[in-house]
Design a protein around this motif. Structure first.
Motif, short mmCIF file in Angstrom:
data_model
loop_
_atom_site.label_atom_id
_atom_site.label_comp_id
_atom_site.label_asym_id
_atom_site.label_seq_id
_atom_site.Cartn_x
_atom_site.Cartn_y
_atom_site.Cartn_z
N GLY A 1 0.79 -1.23 0.00
CA GLY A 1 0.00 0.00 0.00
C GLY A 1 0.82 1.27 0.00
N TYR A 2 2.14 1.16 -0.12
CA TYR A 2 2.98 2.36 -0.07
C TYR A 2 3.37 2.78 -1.48
CZ TYR A 2 3.24 0.43 4.60
OH TYR A 2 2.92 -0.11 5.81
N THR A 3 2.62 3.74 -1.97
CA THR A 3 2.88 4.25 -3.31
C THR A 3 2.79 5.77 -3.26
OG1 THR A 3 0.54 4.21 -3.89
CG2 THR A 3 1.83 2.23 -4.40
N GLY A 4 3.20 6.39 -4.36
CA GLY A 4 3.02 7.83 -4.43
C GLY A 4 4.23 8.54 -4.96
N ARG A 5 4.15 9.83 -4.90
CA ARG A 5 5.23 10.66 -5.44
C ARG A 5 6.55 10.33 -4.77
NH1 ARG A 5 4.86 16.63 -5.11
NH2 ARG A 5 6.69 16.40 -6.43
N GLN A 6 7.59 10.42 -5.53
CA GLN A 6 8.96 10.19 -5.07
C GLN A 6 9.18 8.73 -4.68
OE1 GLN A 6 11.04 12.98 -5.15
NE2 GLN A 6 9.29 14.13 -5.88
N GLY A 7 8.27 7.86 -5.15
CA GLY A 7 8.47 6.45 -4.88
C GLY A 7 8.09 5.60 -6.07
N LEU B 1 22.94 15.68 -5.70
CA LEU B 1 22.50 16.94 -6.31
C LEU B 1 21.56 17.74 -5.42
CD1 LEU B 1 21.90 16.11 -10.06
CD2 LEU B 1 23.66 17.57 -9.05
N CYS B 2 20.75 17.05 -4.64
CA CYS B 2 19.79 17.83 -3.85
C CYS B 2 19.29 16.98 -2.69
CB CYS B 2 18.66 18.36 -4.71
SG CYS B 2 17.92 17.12 -5.79
N SER B 3 18.10 16.46 -2.81
CA SER B 3 17.51 15.80 -1.65
C SER B 3 16.53 14.70 -2.04
CB SER B 3 16.77 16.84 -0.80
OG SER B 3 15.82 17.52 -1.61
N CYS B 4 16.74 14.07 -3.19
CA CYS B 4 15.83 13.00 -3.62
C CYS B 4 15.77 11.92 -2.53
CB CYS B 4 16.30 12.40 -4.94
SG CYS B 4 16.26 13.58 -6.30
N TYR B 5 14.55 11.46 -2.25
CA TYR B 5 14.32 10.64 -1.07
C TYR B 5 13.03 9.86 -1.29
CZ TYR B 5 14.47 10.08 4.13
OH TYR B 5 14.56 9.63 5.42
N PRO B 6 12.95 8.63 -0.83
CA PRO B 6 11.74 7.83 -1.08
C PRO B 6 10.61 8.15 -0.10
CG PRO B 6 13.34 6.50 0.09
CD PRO B 6 13.98 7.84 -0.12
N TRP B 7 9.85 9.18 -0.41
CA TRP B 7 8.80 9.65 0.50
C TRP B 7 7.82 8.58 0.97
CZ3 TRP B 7 7.01 14.80 -2.28
CH2 TRP B 7 8.09 15.69 -2.31
N PRO B 8 7.29 7.73 0.06
CA PRO B 8 6.26 6.79 0.52
C PRO B 8 6.74 5.83 1.61
CG PRO B 8 6.22 6.94 -1.86
CD PRO B 8 7.47 7.65 -1.40
N SER C 1 20.85 8.88 -5.41
CA SER C 1 19.45 8.94 -5.84
C SER C 1 19.30 9.90 -7.01
CB SER C 1 18.58 9.44 -4.68
OG SER C 1 18.84 8.70 -3.52
N THR C 2 18.30 9.64 -7.80
CA THR C 2 18.01 10.53 -8.92
C THR C 2 16.51 10.78 -8.93
OG1 THR C 2 17.47 8.79 -10.50
CG2 THR C 2 19.80 9.37 -10.26
N ALA C 3 16.08 11.63 -9.87
CA ALA C 3 14.65 11.85 -10.00
C ALA C 3 13.95 10.55 -10.36
CB ALA C 3 14.38 12.90 -11.07
N GLU C 4 14.67 9.65 -11.02
CA GLU C 4 14.04 8.43 -11.49
C GLU C 4 14.05 7.33 -10.43
OE1 GLU C 4 16.49 9.98 -13.36
OE2 GLU C 4 14.95 11.05 -14.50
N VAL C 5 15.16 7.17 -9.74
CA VAL C 5 15.31 6.01 -8.87
C VAL C 5 15.55 6.44 -7.42
CG1 VAL C 5 16.65 3.93 -8.42
CG2 VAL C 5 16.27 4.66 -10.78
N ARG C 6 14.82 5.82 -6.52
CA ARG C 6 15.01 6.04 -5.09
C ARG C 6 15.37 4.70 -4.43
NH1 ARG C 6 12.57 11.11 -4.63
NH2 ARG C 6 12.96 11.92 -6.71
N TYR C 7 16.24 4.78 -3.45
CA TYR C 7 16.76 3.56 -2.84
C TYR C 7 16.26 3.36 -1.42
CZ TYR C 7 19.88 3.78 -6.81
OH TYR C 7 20.38 3.83 -8.09
N LEU C 8 16.06 2.10 -1.10
CA LEU C 8 15.74 1.70 0.27
C LEU C 8 16.77 0.65 0.67
CD1 LEU C 8 13.60 1.77 2.66
CD2 LEU C 8 12.68 -0.32 1.61
N VAL C 9 17.45 0.90 1.78
CA VAL C 9 18.40 -0.10 2.26
C VAL C 9 17.64 -1.14 3.08
CG1 VAL C 9 20.40 -0.51 3.74
CG2 VAL C 9 20.33 1.53 2.30
#
Ligand code: FE
Length: 236
Positions: free
Chosen positions: A111-117, A137-144, A188-196
């Motif tokens: 159920g965890y979806t959305g912007r930045q994820g 570059l900035c602060s890309c982060y997996p919000w969901p 991280s990039t605008a396209e890919v967000r990582y979860l360890v």
């Protein structure tokens, strides 16, 4: 040519360290604002700050209460989603395999979806490899799964040093890795967000998924921390 009066090398020559060898090619197509050139406050930040100042001045809001609220989202509510993902992976081998193969789908199934994820990648810590996540570059982060990024994650020193000297950064967070452990840094990039996916703590064998989730810290899912031990969780 001495241009620096303060002596630090703030973004001299775009020193983002793109030579660090995991070639996803930052091509400056991030679809959100970057604050890495000069002013740290974008138009939205300025509006928010102006509003906060006016409201606080009129006594409508208490800045300390606001900070507490934001902290709640940063450290409590947000990362609990990611903690449930990790706990499921620790207790369900099929889910773990799915997470490592297609993190976006595996995470969405909870159920965890959305912007930045939209495009998630899970990287698994092992005895020989430790993963660390940054956005140079900035602060890309997996919000969901993690909520809002902490302030230090967005800071210029973290963004630069995580790539240049990851072991020093880890040590400052209290993570000391054996010499033989390889550190891999994921940008991280605008396209890919990582979860360890951190290593499951010793002594957690009999725990339920919910109890396991309580061991998972936000920092452990960024790679700058370890999960709590069952004893630490019990005393906190
Ligand atoms: Fe970014």
């Amino acid at each position: 040519m001495a241009t620096s009066k303060s002596g630090h090398d703030h973004d001299a020559g775009h020193g983002h360290g793109h030579e660090h060898g995991h070639g996803h090619g930052h091509d400056h197509e991030h679809d959100h604002d970057h604050d890495h050139e000069g002013s740290e406050l974008g138009p939205m930040d300025l509006r928010v700050r102006a509003l906060e100042t006016v409201l606080a001045g009129k006594g409508y809001i208490d800045p300390a209460a606001l900070d507490a609220l934001i902290d709640t989202y940063q450290t409590r509510i947000g990362p609990r989603n990611g903690a449930r993902v990790v706990a499921r992976a620790w207790s369900d081998a099929a889910f773990r395999a799915w997470l490592l193969r297609d993190a976006t789908a595996a995470i969405a199934s909870l159920g965890y979806t959305g912007r930045q994820g939209e495009h998630m990648v899970a990287v698994e810590n092992t005895e020989t490899t430790h993963h660390l996540v940054v956005c140079t570059l900035c602060s890309c982060y997996p919000w969901p799964v993690l909520g809002l990024p902490p302030t230090w994650y967005k800071s210029a020193p973290y963004r630069a040093r995580a790539v240049r000297e990851p072991r020093s950064v880890l040590a400052e967070f209290g993570v000391y890795l054996p010499e033989h452990t390889q550190v891999r840094v994921w940008d991280s990039t605008a396209e890919v967000r990582y979860l360890v996916l951190p290593r499951r703590p010793a002594g957690s064998e009999g725990l339920s998924e919910e109890q396991l989730a309580a061991l998972v810290t936000r920092d452990s899912m960024i790679g700058v921390g370890e999960p709590l031990s069952p004893a630490q969780a019990a005393s906190s």
